[in-house]
Design an enzyme around this catalytic site. Structure first.
Site, PDB file in Angstrom:
ATOM      1  N   GLY A  55       3.253  10.919 -23.799  1.00  0.00           N
ATOM      2  CA  GLY A  55       3.948  11.471 -22.643  1.00  0.00           C
ATOM      3  C   GLY A  55       4.278  12.941 -22.733  1.00  0.00           C
ATOM      4  O   GLY A  55       4.838  13.515 -21.805  1.00  0.00           O
ATOM      5  N   HIS A  56       3.933  13.598 -23.843  1.00  0.00           N
ATOM      6  CA  HIS A  56       4.304  15.021 -24.038  1.00  0.00           C
ATOM      7  C   HIS A  56       3.081  15.812 -24.458  1.00  0.00           C
ATOM      8  O   HIS A  56       2.941  16.107 -25.650  1.00  0.00           O
ATOM      9  CB  HIS A  56       5.396  15.129 -25.094  1.00  0.00           C
ATOM     10  N   PHE A  57       2.243  16.171 -23.698  1.00  0.00           N
ATOM     11  CA  PHE A  57       2.054  15.910 -22.284  1.00  0.00           C
ATOM     12  C   PHE A  57       0.687  15.276 -22.105  1.00  0.00           C
ATOM     13  O   PHE A  57      -0.237  15.666 -22.827  1.00  0.00           O
ATOM     14  CB  PHE A  57       2.126  17.204 -21.478  1.00  0.00           C
TER      15      PHE A  57
END
Length: 150
Positions: A52-54
């Site tokens: 999720g990052h990123f």
């Protein structure tokens, strides 16, 4: 650098309470009690936060670079003053002057360099730098406090 100034993962696990996925120090390359410590975090694409990052542009979160430096200061503190008494913990107390200079990416090897500055009434101040390929990724001053568990 002699073997007695390095620490393998088993010794790090004995000193820090952190465990996967939050253990952010893989090996200690060198240290001098009460002075400095140099450690490594190997950054793998398999780290869970990269999902999720990123998405499509994975970057090691800056706050985790700071956490890795804080864990390195914890190891230096333990090696300098010995293990804590039962019921005591080191608390991350403050961070000053944090600066991020370059991103840390999957495949990078982050070298963590921490230096003891001073200690007063159970509160220790350290200077930390995280580097990739000799280039500064992050720098900050950190404080930790030795206290009884609450």
């Amino acid at each position: 650098m002699s073997d007695n100034h390095t620490l393998q993962i088993e010794e790090i696990l004995d000193l820090l309470p952190h465990r996967y996925p939050f253990l952010l120090v893989d090996r200690v390359l060198d240290f001098e009690e009460g002075k400095f410590l140099r450690a490594v975090k190997n950054v793998s694409f398999n780290e869970p936060f990269f999902q999720g990052h990123f998405p499509g542009k994975p970057i090691f979160p800056g706050v985790l670079i700071l956490e890795a430096m804080a864990q390195a200061t914890g190891i230096l503190a333990f090696k300098s003053v010995g293990k804590l008494e039962p019921g005591e913990l080191y608390y991350f107390a403050a961070i000053d002057g944090a600066r991020f200079k370059r991103p840390v990416l999957p495949g990078d090897q982050m070298v963590l360099e921490v230096e003891f500055i001073k200690e007063r009434r159970g509160v220790a101040r350290f200077k930390g730098v995280a580097k990739v390929d000799g280039e500064i990724a992050c720098e900050a001053e950190m404080m930790c406090a030795r206290r009884r568990e609450v």
